[in-house]
Design an enzyme around this catalytic site. Structure first.
Site, PDB file in Angstrom:
ATOM      1  N   LYS A   1      -1.851  -0.850   3.486  1.00  0.00           N
ATOM      2  CA  LYS A   1      -1.595  -0.917   2.033  1.00  0.00           C
ATOM      3  C   LYS A   1      -2.868  -0.478   1.303  1.00  0.00           C
ATOM      4  O   LYS A   1      -3.649  -1.289   0.819  1.00  0.00           O
ATOM      5  CB  LYS A   1      -1.168  -2.350   1.675  1.00  0.00           C
ATOM      6  CG  LYS A   1      -0.344  -2.436   0.410  1.00  0.00           C
ATOM      7  CD  LYS A   1       0.336  -3.783   0.313  1.00  0.00           C
ATOM      8  CE  LYS A   1       0.790  -4.126  -1.090  1.00  0.00           C
ATOM      9  NZ  LYS A   1       1.744  -3.215  -1.695  1.00  0.00           N
TER      10      LYS A   1
HETATM   11  N1  PMP Z   1       6.696  -0.382   0.676  1.00  0.00           N
HETATM   12  C1  PMP Z   1       5.699  -0.243  -0.230  1.00  0.00           C
HETATM   13  C2  PMP Z   1       5.133   1.114  -0.454  1.00  0.00           C
HETATM   14  C3  PMP Z   1       5.229  -1.354  -0.936  1.00  0.00           C
HETATM   15  O1  PMP Z   1       4.248  -1.206  -1.832  1.00  0.00           O
HETATM   16  C4  PMP Z   1       5.810  -2.618  -0.702  1.00  0.00           C
HETATM   17  C5  PMP Z   1       5.340  -3.815  -1.473  1.00  0.00           C
HETATM   18  N2  PMP Z   1       4.258  -4.435  -0.870  1.00  0.00           N
HETATM   19  C6  PMP Z   1       6.825  -2.722   0.263  1.00  0.00           C
HETATM   20  C7  PMP Z   1       7.243  -1.579   0.926  1.00  0.00           C
HETATM   21  C8  PMP Z   1       7.443  -4.043   0.608  1.00  0.00           C
HETATM   22  O2  PMP Z   1       6.551  -4.811   1.371  1.00  0.00           O
HETATM   23  P1  PMP Z   1       6.531  -6.393   1.280  1.00  0.00           P
HETATM   24  O3  PMP Z   1       7.913  -6.854   1.554  1.00  0.00           O
HETATM   25  O4  PMP Z   1       5.590  -6.817   2.332  1.00  0.00           O
HETATM   26  O5  PMP Z   1       6.093  -6.741  -0.089  1.00  0.00           O
END
Ligand code: PMP
Length: 317
Positions: free
Chosen positions: A158
């Site tokens: 991320k």
């Molecule tokens: N894909 C992206 C690009 C994101 O930014 C997020 C949000 N964090 C997600 C998927 C979903 O991930 P999560 O369920 O861990 O929030």
């Protein structure tokens, strides 16, 4: 929310107004940070705030740090404790979002990740629904922007700089009159939403995309897959999904920390299924709400209480 708001910054809790970095900082100039978004759900009846899958978020953050050569300054346990402490200090009694960021802190010119110290900070903000459409569902488009490839900027980490990609697809979608975008990989298969993962339902099959299709492997995605199997007897498949499968799907929905579980009712101006939220999405959305708010005992293991009174049933993390 307390009058004075705090952040964790450079090793201690400080007034949020004092949590500032130089314009020369590497993370601003080169996008060399990794972050997380964690939701806290306020349960009015219990007077408790539940942080959802806190530990898993910090575990993923450590993985992101490894990819970006950011040395962790704190352990997962320490970061969990800090998050709890910070939400408590900020006195939040509405749903909140916790945003930790680990970043490269050099002020020298040059993109190198080596000889470049790491820093860590965290802040909280009150945060309601990311999508205002609720049960109405979203109208989305397939973006003309492609998802970043693993060998360019890995989507599984991320990374702050990677959100320039997200920003393009999200912004175009909104400016063209849609709620959000579905983004394809370079090979034309579905990757995910602009900042959320995606599920499709067709002839009773619940499916989602592969990590190798350049998704951020969502913690919500993993949670949905687990409780859909355990509680609803639905086993989701992970596979390559073609763009055109979107148009003939019976149901589509997004999931993510921000997005929670949100139906998609139209793609590229084509109605999906009945054009309304479908039964699988509804069942998963309702259960997700109950689980995140502490209403399902079996999933208390996913919740970290902030104001935990002595003897609270929910506490393990
Ligand atoms: N894909 C992206 C690009 C994101 O930014 C997020 C949000 N964090 C997600 C998927 C979903 O991930 P999560 O369920 O861990 O929030």
């Amino acid at each position: 929310m307390a009058d004075k708001q705090f952040a964790f910054f450079e090793g201690k809790f400080v007034d949020i107004n004092d949590a500032k970095i130089s314009i020369k900082t590497h993370v601003i100039q080169y996008g060399t940070g990794v972050f997380e978004g964690i939701r806290g759900y306020w349960n009015e009846k219990e007077g408790e705030m539940y942080l959802f899958r806190l530990r898993e978020h910090f575990e993923r953050m450590i993985d992101s740090m490894k990819i970006m050569r950011i040395e962790p300054l704190h352990t997962v346990d320490e970061m969990c404790d800090m998050a709890v402490e910070l939400v408590k200090m900020n006195g939040d009694k509405t749903d909140v979002y916790v945003r930790p960021l680990a970043y490269k802190n050099s002020t020298a010119i040059g993109p190198g990740l080596h000889n470049n110290p790491s820093e860590f900070c965290m802040y909280t903000v009150p945060f309601g629904a990311y999508f205002k459409s609720g049960d109405e569902g979203l109208r989305v488009m397939v973006s003309s922007w492609r998802r970043i490839e693993d060998n360019a900027i890995p989507a599984r980490a991320k990374v702050t700089g990677a959100y320039a990609n997200t920003a393009q697809s999200k912004t175009d979608a909104v400016l063209y009159g849609f709620d959000d975008a579905i983004v394809l990989s370079e090979d034309g298969h579905i990757s995910e939403g602009s900042a959320m993962n995606i599920f499709l339902v067709k002839n009773g099959e619940l499916m989602t995309t592969l990590p190798s299709d350049n998704i951020l492997v969502g913690i919500t995605l993993g949670s949905v897959m687990e409780f859909a199997k355990e509680e609803l007897g639905i086993v989701a498949t992970k596979r390559k999904i073609d763009r055109t499968e979107l148009y003939s799907a019976d149901e589509i929905f997004f999931c993510g920390t921000g997005a929670e579980v949100t139906p998609v009712v139209e793609v590229d101006k084509r109605p999906i299924g009945t054009g309304k939220m479908g039964p699988t999405c509804k069942a998963i959305k309702d259960l997700y709400y109950k689980i995140t708010h502490g209403e399902v005992e079996k999933y208390h293991k996913w919740l970290t209480p902030v104001y935990a009174k002595k003897g609270s049933k929910i506490g393990a993390r």
